[in-house]
Design a protein around this motif. Sequence first.
Motif, PDB file in Angstrom:
ATOM      1  N   MET A   1       0.836  -1.197   0.000  1.00 15.87           N
ATOM      2  CA  MET A   1       0.000   0.000   0.000  1.00 15.87           C
ATOM      3  C   MET A   1       0.870   1.247   0.000  1.00 15.87           C
ATOM      4  O   MET A   1       1.891   1.295   0.679  1.00 15.87           O
ATOM      5  CB  MET A   1      -0.902   0.019   1.245  1.00 15.87           C
ATOM      6  CG  MET A   1      -2.016  -1.016   1.223  1.00 15.87           C
ATOM      7  SD  MET A   1      -3.105  -0.901   2.667  1.00 15.87           S
ATOM      8  CE  MET A   1      -2.076  -1.640   3.920  1.00 15.87           C
ATOM      9  N   MET A   2       0.442   2.223  -0.757  1.00 17.61           N
ATOM     10  CA  MET A   2       1.152   3.492  -0.816  1.00 17.61           C
ATOM     11  C   MET A   2       0.781   4.345   0.396  1.00 17.61           C
ATOM     12  O   MET A   2      -0.393   4.487   0.743  1.00 17.61           O
ATOM     13  CB  MET A   2       0.783   4.236  -2.104  1.00 17.61           C
ATOM     14  CG  MET A   2       1.553   5.534  -2.299  1.00 17.61           C
ATOM     15  SD  MET A   2       3.287   5.255  -2.711  1.00 17.61           S
ATOM     16  CE  MET A   2       3.122   4.572  -4.375  1.00 17.61           C
ATOM     17  N   VAL A   3       1.799   4.921   1.048  1.00 14.07           N
ATOM     18  CA  VAL A   3       1.582   5.781   2.203  1.00 14.07           C
ATOM     19  C   VAL A   3       1.469   7.229   1.732  1.00 14.07           C
ATOM     20  O   VAL A   3       2.393   7.757   1.104  1.00 14.07           O
ATOM     21  CB  VAL A   3       2.724   5.642   3.225  1.00 14.07           C
ATOM     22  CG1 VAL A   3       2.509   6.584   4.408  1.00 14.07           C
ATOM     23  CG2 VAL A   3       2.846   4.199   3.707  1.00 14.07           C
ATOM     24  N   SER A   4       0.340   7.870   2.034  1.00 14.40           N
ATOM     25  CA  SER A   4       0.194   9.292   1.694  1.00 14.40           C
ATOM     26  C   SER A   4       0.817  10.135   2.810  1.00 14.40           C
ATOM     27  O   SER A   4       0.858   9.725   3.973  1.00 14.40           O
ATOM     28  CB  SER A   4      -1.280   9.655   1.525  1.00 14.40           C
ATOM     29  OG  SER A   4      -1.968   9.539   2.757  1.00 14.40           O
ATOM     30  N   ILE A   5       1.303  11.321   2.452  1.00 13.12           N
ATOM     31  CA  ILE A   5       1.963  12.196   3.424  1.00 13.12           C
ATOM     32  C   ILE A   5       1.363  13.594   3.349  1.00 13.12           C
ATOM     33  O   ILE A   5       1.305  14.213   2.284  1.00 13.12           O
ATOM     34  CB  ILE A   5       3.477  12.273   3.166  1.00 13.12           C
ATOM     35  CG1 ILE A   5       4.116  10.880   3.276  1.00 13.12           C
ATOM     36  CG2 ILE A   5       4.144  13.234   4.152  1.00 13.12           C
ATOM     37  CD1 ILE A   5       5.603  10.863   2.978  1.00 13.12           C
ATOM     38  N   THR A   6       0.894  14.080   4.486  1.00 14.22           N
ATOM     39  CA  THR A   6       0.435  15.463   4.630  1.00 14.22           C
ATOM     40  C   THR A   6       1.374  16.156   5.604  1.00 14.22           C
ATOM     41  O   THR A   6       1.439  15.793   6.778  1.00 14.22           O
ATOM     42  CB  THR A   6      -1.006  15.525   5.169  1.00 14.22           C
ATOM     43  OG1 THR A   6      -1.873  14.773   4.309  1.00 14.22           O
ATOM     44  CG2 THR A   6      -1.485  16.962   5.265  1.00 14.22           C
ATOM     45  N   ARG A   7       2.117  17.127   5.133  1.00 13.34           N
ATOM     46  CA  ARG A   7       3.149  17.759   5.948  1.00 13.34           C
ATOM     47  C   ARG A   7       2.592  18.931   6.769  1.00 13.34           C
ATOM     48  O   ARG A   7       1.665  19.629   6.347  1.00 13.34           O
ATOM     49  CB  ARG A   7       4.299  18.262   5.069  1.00 13.34           C
ATOM     50  CG  ARG A   7       5.027  17.145   4.335  1.00 13.34           C
ATOM     51  CD  ARG A   7       6.055  17.710   3.364  1.00 13.34           C
ATOM     52  NE  ARG A   7       6.700  16.664   2.601  1.00 13.34           N
ATOM     53  CZ  ARG A   7       7.836  16.062   2.951  1.00 13.34           C
ATOM     54  NH1 ARG A   7       8.457  16.437   4.057  1.00 13.34           N
ATOM     55  NH2 ARG A   7       8.356  15.121   2.195  1.00 13.34           N
ATOM     56  N   VAL A   8       3.212  19.126   7.914  1.00  9.48           N
ATOM     57  CA  VAL A   8       2.897  20.284   8.747  1.00  9.48           C
ATOM     58  C   VAL A   8       3.441  21.544   8.071  1.00  9.48           C
ATOM     59  O   VAL A   8       4.548  21.526   7.515  1.00  9.48           O
ATOM     60  CB  VAL A   8       3.534  20.119  10.145  1.00  9.48           C
ATOM     61  CG1 VAL A   8       3.408  21.401  10.969  1.00  9.48           C
ATOM     62  CG2 VAL A   8       2.897  18.958  10.888  1.00  9.48           C
ATOM     63  N   ALA A   9       2.656  22.622   8.110  1.00 16.15           N
ATOM     64  CA  ALA A   9       3.135  23.888   7.557  1.00 16.15           C
ATOM     65  C   ALA A   9       4.361  24.361   8.335  1.00 16.15           C
ATOM     66  O   ALA A   9       4.463  24.164   9.553  1.00 16.15           O
ATOM     67  CB  ALA A   9       2.028  24.948   7.640  1.00 16.15           C
ATOM     68  N   GLU A  10       5.312  24.952   7.632  1.00 18.61           N
ATOM     69  CA  GLU A  10       6.565  25.390   8.261  1.00 18.61           C
ATOM     70  C   GLU A  10       6.291  26.270   9.471  1.00 18.61           C
ATOM     71  O   GLU A  10       6.972  26.171  10.488  1.00 18.61           O
ATOM     72  CB  GLU A  10       7.344  26.185   7.232  1.00 18.61           C
ATOM     73  CG  GLU A  10       8.742  25.812   6.827  1.00 18.61           C
ATOM     74  CD  GLU A  10       9.423  24.604   7.358  1.00 18.61           C
ATOM     75  OE1 GLU A  10      10.149  24.758   8.356  1.00 18.61           O
ATOM     76  OE2 GLU A  10       9.288  23.544   6.784  1.00 18.61           O
ATOM     77  N   SER A  11       5.298  27.139   9.364  1.00 13.89           N
ATOM     78  CA  SER A  11       4.997  28.075  10.459  1.00 13.89           C
ATOM     79  C   SER A  11       4.417  27.381  11.690  1.00 13.89           C
ATOM     80  O   SER A  11       4.367  27.963  12.777  1.00 13.89           O
ATOM     81  CB  SER A  11       4.012  29.138   9.967  1.00 13.89           C
ATOM     82  OG  SER A  11       2.793  28.529   9.553  1.00 13.89           O
TER      83      SER A  11
END
Length: 358
Positions: A1-11
């Motif tokens: 399964m492909m892992v999706s990534i949602t990153r935290v905003a730099e701020s």
Amino acid sequence: MMVSITRVAESQRKPIPPDDTQLGFGRYFSDHMFMMDYTPEPGWHNPRIVPYAPLPLDPACMVLHYGQEAFEGLKAYRGVDGAIRLFRYHKNLERLNASAKRLCMPTFDSATVADAMKQLVLLEKDWIPKTEGCALYIRPNLVGVDPFLGVRSSQSFLLYIIVGPVGSYYPEGFNPVSIWVSDRYVRAVRGGIGEAKTSGNYAASLYGQMEAKKKGYTQVLWLDGIEHRYVEEVGTMNIFFVIGDEAITSPLTGSILPGVTRDSVLQILRAWGHKVSERMLGIDEVVAAAEKGTLREVFGTGTAAIISPVGSFHYQDKTHRVADGRTGPLSNKLYEHILAIQYGREKDPYGWTERIDL
């Protein structure tokens, strides 16, 4: 399964603790976490790395009422060469699946979770301390999430992983601790869930641990839950006793967690040609050895502390010193050897470490 990534905003990124020596254990958590869901159809699905946040659990969630939960603890290390390594993580995932089976939870594909864990560690690589003795602690957790108050296994589950930088488990560092032998309270019993890494075992240990602290001891030594005679674990660790030329640890009777560090120590000692026994060891035999002067060393083993030497133990109103009360040569040698492998200072002859930043 492909892992999706949602990153935290730099701020919105958290400040990374600047001083490795002040980390403590389990106080800081990074910006991201891994999550994956299970329902009967389609099984495990939606693997994702998302910003670290509170879990959206229903108040009737079954884990909150019946403790259907299993977890693990392992570390990622920044080696002396700057490389990022994991240590025997396959064993941790194998044990998590074994705990899941014991607690009537679905097992998972270890390769999928291992890949997600590596992606999470690399995403959070700036959180990995640079000081030897410190590491990035990795905590996978598997919980039953059905909103239902009937007593049965949950049918839906959540697997998540959080990470954070840690220092020494004990504030006193790698120094001998004093332990109190409990012949009243028990952590687990054969036929129960002592061999699973689950919250219930730790909840059962809290009162005895509190009593030990009140009496001025660092940890509590658990005896078996049937005869209150045989030594089992110390605090949340496996334990070894060196009597004469023999290193002894309790066999895996079903009430004892099959520790990864325990297994590592057993393999190392046998490779060194040291006499090793996995056998039932009565507290009376330990006391007799201490009184005769043949109790050479006592040490706990676990992921958090690696090796925790014991300088004295208190049993039935009498305190017994272990040898001269100092860290023994075998404890020190084991600690330095395992640490050197984990941080890449020595060649890994066992194939236990894996560099993941390639």
